[in-house]
Design an enzyme around this catalytic site. Structure first.
Site, PDB file in Angstrom:
ATOM      1  N   ASN A   1      49.575  74.580  10.660  1.00 20.68           N
ATOM      2  CA  ASN A   1      50.461  74.226  11.547  1.00 20.68           C
ATOM      3  C   ASN A   1      51.506  75.092  11.690  1.00 20.68           C
ATOM      4  O   ASN A   1      52.562  74.944  12.273  1.00 20.68           O
ATOM      5  CB  ASN A   1      51.230  72.966  10.748  1.00 20.68           C
ATOM      6  CG  ASN A   1      50.768  71.757  10.579  1.00 20.68           C
ATOM      7  OD1 ASN A   1      49.948  71.234  11.631  1.00 20.68           O
ATOM      8  ND2 ASN A   1      50.415  71.258   9.565  1.00 20.68           N
ATOM      9  N   ASN A   2      50.933  76.398  11.469  1.00 20.96           N
ATOM     10  CA  ASN A   2      52.080  77.753  11.729  1.00 20.96           C
ATOM     11  C   ASN A   2      51.701  78.265  13.083  1.00 20.96           C
ATOM     12  O   ASN A   2      50.704  78.900  13.208  1.00 20.96           O
ATOM     13  CB  ASN A   2      51.673  78.629  10.414  1.00 20.96           C
ATOM     14  CG  ASN A   2      52.707  79.845  10.797  1.00 20.96           C
ATOM     15  OD1 ASN A   2      53.167  80.222  11.816  1.00 20.96           O
ATOM     16  ND2 ASN A   2      53.047  80.224   9.481  1.00 20.96           N
TER      17      ASN A   2
ATOM     18  N   LYS B   1      51.320  94.886  14.673  1.00 19.24           N
ATOM     19  CA  LYS B   1      51.008  94.224  13.698  1.00 19.24           C
ATOM     20  C   LYS B   1      49.622  93.713  13.374  1.00 19.24           C
ATOM     21  O   LYS B   1      49.043  94.018  12.447  1.00 19.24           O
ATOM     22  CB  LYS B   1      51.875  92.767  13.413  1.00 19.24           C
ATOM     23  CG  LYS B   1      52.026  91.935  12.195  1.00 19.24           C
ATOM     24  CD  LYS B   1      52.566  90.837  12.073  1.00 19.24           C
ATOM     25  CE  LYS B   1      52.109  90.183  10.760  1.00 19.24           C
ATOM     26  NZ  LYS B   1      52.961  88.723  10.689  1.00 19.24           N
TER      27      LYS B   1
ATOM     28  N   PHE C   1      57.471  86.725  11.931  1.00 14.77           N
ATOM     29  CA  PHE C   1      58.007  85.427  10.914  1.00 14.77           C
ATOM     30  C   PHE C   1      57.841  85.687   9.573  1.00 14.77           C
ATOM     31  O   PHE C   1      57.504  86.935   9.042  1.00 14.77           O
ATOM     32  CB  PHE C   1      57.058  84.252  11.437  1.00 14.77           C
ATOM     33  CG  PHE C   1      55.602  84.326  11.055  1.00 14.77           C
ATOM     34  CD1 PHE C   1      54.704  85.162  11.511  1.00 14.77           C
ATOM     35  CD2 PHE C   1      55.283  83.585   9.820  1.00 14.77           C
ATOM     36  CE1 PHE C   1      53.417  85.100  11.127  1.00 14.77           C
ATOM     37  CE2 PHE C   1      54.026  83.692   9.270  1.00 14.77           C
ATOM     38  CZ  PHE C   1      52.993  84.483  10.167  1.00 14.77           C
ATOM     39  N   GLY C   2      58.164  84.716   8.891  1.00 16.22           N
ATOM     40  CA  GLY C   2      58.058  84.674   7.292  1.00 16.22           C
ATOM     41  C   GLY C   2      58.724  85.925   6.702  1.00 16.22           C
ATOM     42  O   GLY C   2      60.108  86.198   7.057  1.00 16.22           O
ATOM     43  N   TYR C   3      58.158  86.651   5.989  1.00 16.65           N
ATOM     44  CA  TYR C   3      58.707  87.901   5.235  1.00 16.65           C
ATOM     45  C   TYR C   3      58.464  89.236   6.078  1.00 16.65           C
ATOM     46  O   TYR C   3      58.759  90.260   5.578  1.00 16.65           O
ATOM     47  CB  TYR C   3      57.857  88.140   4.007  1.00 16.65           C
ATOM     48  CG  TYR C   3      58.146  87.150   2.962  1.00 16.65           C
ATOM     49  CD1 TYR C   3      59.593  86.934   1.838  1.00 16.65           C
ATOM     50  CD2 TYR C   3      57.249  85.851   2.952  1.00 16.65           C
ATOM     51  CE1 TYR C   3      59.510  86.197   1.200  1.00 16.65           C
ATOM     52  CE2 TYR C   3      57.346  84.791   2.046  1.00 16.65           C
ATOM     53  CZ  TYR C   3      58.575  84.963   0.895  1.00 16.65           C
ATOM     54  OH  TYR C   3      58.682  83.936  -0.018  1.00 16.65           O
TER      55      TYR C   3
ATOM     56  N   HIS D   1      47.155  92.055   7.208  1.00 18.19           N
ATOM     57  CA  HIS D   1      46.380  91.313   6.208  1.00 18.19           C
ATOM     58  C   HIS D   1      45.268  90.029   7.065  1.00 18.19           C
ATOM     59  O   HIS D   1      44.359  90.172   6.748  1.00 18.19           O
ATOM     60  CB  HIS D   1      47.080  90.566   5.138  1.00 18.19           C
ATOM     61  CG  HIS D   1      48.107  90.053   5.859  1.00 18.19           C
ATOM     62  ND1 HIS D   1      49.367  90.824   6.184  1.00 18.19           N
ATOM     63  CD2 HIS D   1      48.931  88.553   6.104  1.00 18.19           C
ATOM     64  CE1 HIS D   1      50.444  90.007   6.894  1.00 18.19           C
ATOM     65  NE2 HIS D   1      50.188  88.820   6.715  1.00 18.19           N
TER      66      HIS D   1
ATOM     67  N   ASP E   1      45.162  80.783   3.947  1.00 15.86           N
ATOM     68  CA  ASP E   1      46.608  80.853   3.204  1.00 15.86           C
ATOM     69  C   ASP E   1      46.841  82.127   2.881  1.00 15.86           C
ATOM     70  O   ASP E   1      45.913  83.126   2.650  1.00 15.86           O
ATOM     71  CB  ASP E   1      46.344  80.000   1.850  1.00 15.86           C
ATOM     72  CG  ASP E   1      47.711  79.496   1.155  1.00 15.86           C
ATOM     73  OD1 ASP E   1      48.406  78.988   1.876  1.00 15.86           O
ATOM     74  OD2 ASP E   1      47.926  79.729   0.103  1.00 15.86           O
ATOM     75  N   THR E   2      48.253  82.338   2.903  1.00 16.10           N
ATOM     76  CA  THR E   2      48.804  83.784   2.789  1.00 16.10           C
ATOM     77  C   THR E   2      49.592  83.721   1.854  1.00 16.10           C
ATOM     78  O   THR E   2      50.715  82.975   1.646  1.00 16.10           O
ATOM     79  CB  THR E   2      49.234  84.346   4.172  1.00 16.10           C
ATOM     80  OG1 THR E   2      48.156  84.443   5.048  1.00 16.10           O
ATOM     81  CG2 THR E   2      49.812  85.727   3.969  1.00 16.10           C
TER      82      THR E   2
HETATM   83  P1  ITT Z   1      49.905  76.626   7.128  1.00 13.33           P
HETATM   84  O1  ITT Z   1      49.673  76.200   5.721  1.00 13.33           O
HETATM   85  O2  ITT Z   1      49.937  75.498   8.067  1.00 13.33           O
HETATM   86  O3  ITT Z   1      48.560  77.461   7.512  1.00 13.33           O
HETATM   87  P2  ITT Z   1      52.196  78.028   6.357  1.00 13.33           P
HETATM   88  O4  ITT Z   1      53.245  78.556   7.090  1.00 13.33           O
HETATM   89  O5  ITT Z   1      52.577  76.932   5.282  1.00 13.33           O
HETATM   90  O6  ITT Z   1      51.054  77.444   7.387  1.00 13.33           O
HETATM   91  P3  ITT Z   1      51.096  79.878   4.278  1.00 13.33           P
HETATM   92  O7  ITT Z   1      51.211  78.610   3.285  1.00 13.33           O
HETATM   93  O8  ITT Z   1      50.050  80.599   4.577  1.00 13.33           O
HETATM   94  O9  ITT Z   1      51.454  79.299   5.934  1.00 13.33           O
HETATM   95  O10 ITT Z   1      52.406  80.841   4.190  1.00 13.33           O
HETATM   96  C1  ITT Z   1      52.889  81.187   3.015  1.00 13.33           C
HETATM   97  C2  ITT Z   1      54.260  82.104   3.064  1.00 13.33           C
HETATM   98  O11 ITT Z   1      54.059  83.266   3.711  1.00 13.33           O
HETATM   99  C3  ITT Z   1      55.292  81.403   4.236  1.00 13.33           C
HETATM  100  O12 ITT Z   1      56.712  81.485   4.116  1.00 13.33           O
HETATM  101  C4  ITT Z   1      54.936  82.433   5.471  1.00 13.33           C
HETATM  102  O13 ITT Z   1      56.034  82.458   6.305  1.00 13.33           O
HETATM  103  C5  ITT Z   1      54.882  83.479   4.821  1.00 13.33           C
HETATM  104  N1  ITT Z   1      53.724  84.341   5.670  1.00 13.33           N
HETATM  105  C6  ITT Z   1      52.605  84.155   5.968  1.00 13.33           C
HETATM  106  N2  ITT Z   1      51.738  85.011   6.520  1.00 13.33           N
HETATM  107  C7  ITT Z   1      53.009  86.070   6.912  1.00 13.33           C
HETATM  108  C8  ITT Z   1      52.880  86.934   7.578  1.00 13.33           C
HETATM  109  O14 ITT Z   1      51.794  87.420   8.382  1.00 13.33           O
HETATM  110  N3  ITT Z   1      54.116  87.686   7.766  1.00 13.33           N
HETATM  111  C9  ITT Z   1      55.035  87.320   7.015  1.00 13.33           C
HETATM  112  N4  ITT Z   1      55.305  86.263   6.248  1.00 13.33           N
HETATM  113  C10 ITT Z   1      54.058  85.508   6.184  1.00 13.33           C
END
Ligand code: ITT
Length: 199
Positions: free
Chosen positions: A10-11, A173, A150-152, A178, A70-71
Site C-alpha cells: 500500500n506504499n 537512491k 519517504f520514511g527514514y 536496499h 518488508d523493510t
Molecule cells: P507495505 O507494508 O504496504 O508494503 P509499509 O509502508 O508498511 O508498506 P514497511 O512495513 O516495509 O512498509 O515499512 C517499514 C517502515 O520503514 C515504514 O516506516 C517505512 O516508511 C520505512 N521504510 C521502508 N522503506 C524505506 C526506505 O526505502 N527509506 C526510508 N524508510 C523506509
C-alpha cells in the site's frame, strides 16, 4: 512474454521506486486492480516473516503471482531496533516524523550511528515461495536533511556517501538502495525461471 505480478503493497513510494527499475516484460498489478481491499497483515516478529505473511495473504486473495516486501531500519547502538517495528516505532499509528523524532532522541549523544536498511522480498506463486534480501549499510545523521523520499530517508546516509537518501533523487537512491539490491536478485531469479507460474 509479459509476466503479470501483483505488487502487494500500500506504499506508493515503494511502487514508484520499483517501477523506475522494472523491465518492460513485467506488468505490475496493484492491490486494487487485483480487487484486494483488505489491509494485509504484518503481525510477525521478523522482517522475513512479515514479508512472507503479506505475500501469502495476497496470493490467497489474488490467485496470481504476488511480490511483497518488508523493510526495516536496524540501528546498531539500539540493538537493531526499530527493525521489524520500523513503521510503528513511536506507536501503532505513528507518522514517519514521529518515528524519526524518537530515533534521533534515542541516539542523542550516542557516537555509534551505524545502521542498515534491510528489505526482504517474497515472491509467492502456486509452485513455490522464495525470498530475496537486500541490505544497505550506512549511518544515522545528527539531524534531518533533504525532502525527497519517504520514511527514514531524511536521516539515513548510505555508507561512502555524504548525502542522506532524502537529499538524493530517485535515480541516485535506486543506484544503491536496499530495495534495489533485493529487487535485482528477484529479477535474475525470474530470468532464470521464466516458466515459473504465469498464473
Ligand atoms: P507495505 O507494508 O504496504 O508494503 P509499509 O509502508 O508498511 O508498506 P514497511 O512495513 O516495509 O512498509 O515499512 C517499514 C517502515 O520503514 C515504514 O516506516 C517505512 O516508511 C520505512 N521504510 C521502508 N522503506 C524505506 C526506505 O526505502 N527509506 C526510508 N524508510 C523506509
Amino acid at each position: 512474454m509479459i509476466k503479470k505480478i501483483v505488487f502487494a503493497t500500500n506504499n506508493l513510494n515503494k511502487i514508484k521506486e520499483i517501477q523506475a527499475i522494472t523491465p518492460s516484460n513485467i506488468e505490475w498489478i496493484s492491490l486494487a486492480e487485483a480487487a484486494i481491499f483488505e489491509e494485509l497483515p504484518e503481525t510477525r516478529e521478523t522482517i522475513e516473516a512479515n514479508s512472507l505473511q503479506k505475500g501469502e495473504r495476497a496470493f490467497e486473495l489474488a490467485d496470481l503471482p504476488c511480490m511483497s516486501e518488508d523493510t526495516g531500519l536496524e540501528v546498531e547502538a539500539l540493538h537493531n531496533e526499530p527493525g521489524v517495528r520500523s513503521a510503528r516505532y513511536a506507536g501503532d499509528l505513528s507518522t514517519s516524523e514521529e518515528n524519526i523524532d524518537k530515533l534521533l532522541g534515542a541516539l542523542h549523544e550516542i557516537k555509534n550511528r551505524k545502521a542498515r536498511f534491510k528489505t526482504v522480498i517474497s515472491f509467492c506463486t502456486k509452485e513455490r515461495i522464495i525470498q530475496f534480501e537486500g541490505i544497505l549499510n550506512g549511518e544515522i545523521a545528527q539531524d534531518r536533511r533533504g525532502s525527497n523520499g519517504f520514511g527514514y530517508d531524511s536521516v539515513f546516509i548510505p555508507e561512502g556517501q555524504m548525502k542522506t537518501f532524502a537529499e538524493m533523487n530517485l535515480e541516485e537512491k535506486n543506484q544503491m538502495s536496499h530495495r534495489k539490491r533485493a529487487f535485482v536478485k528477484f529479477l535474475s531469479y525470474l530470468k532464470l525461471n521464466q516458466h515459473d507460474s504465469s498464473k
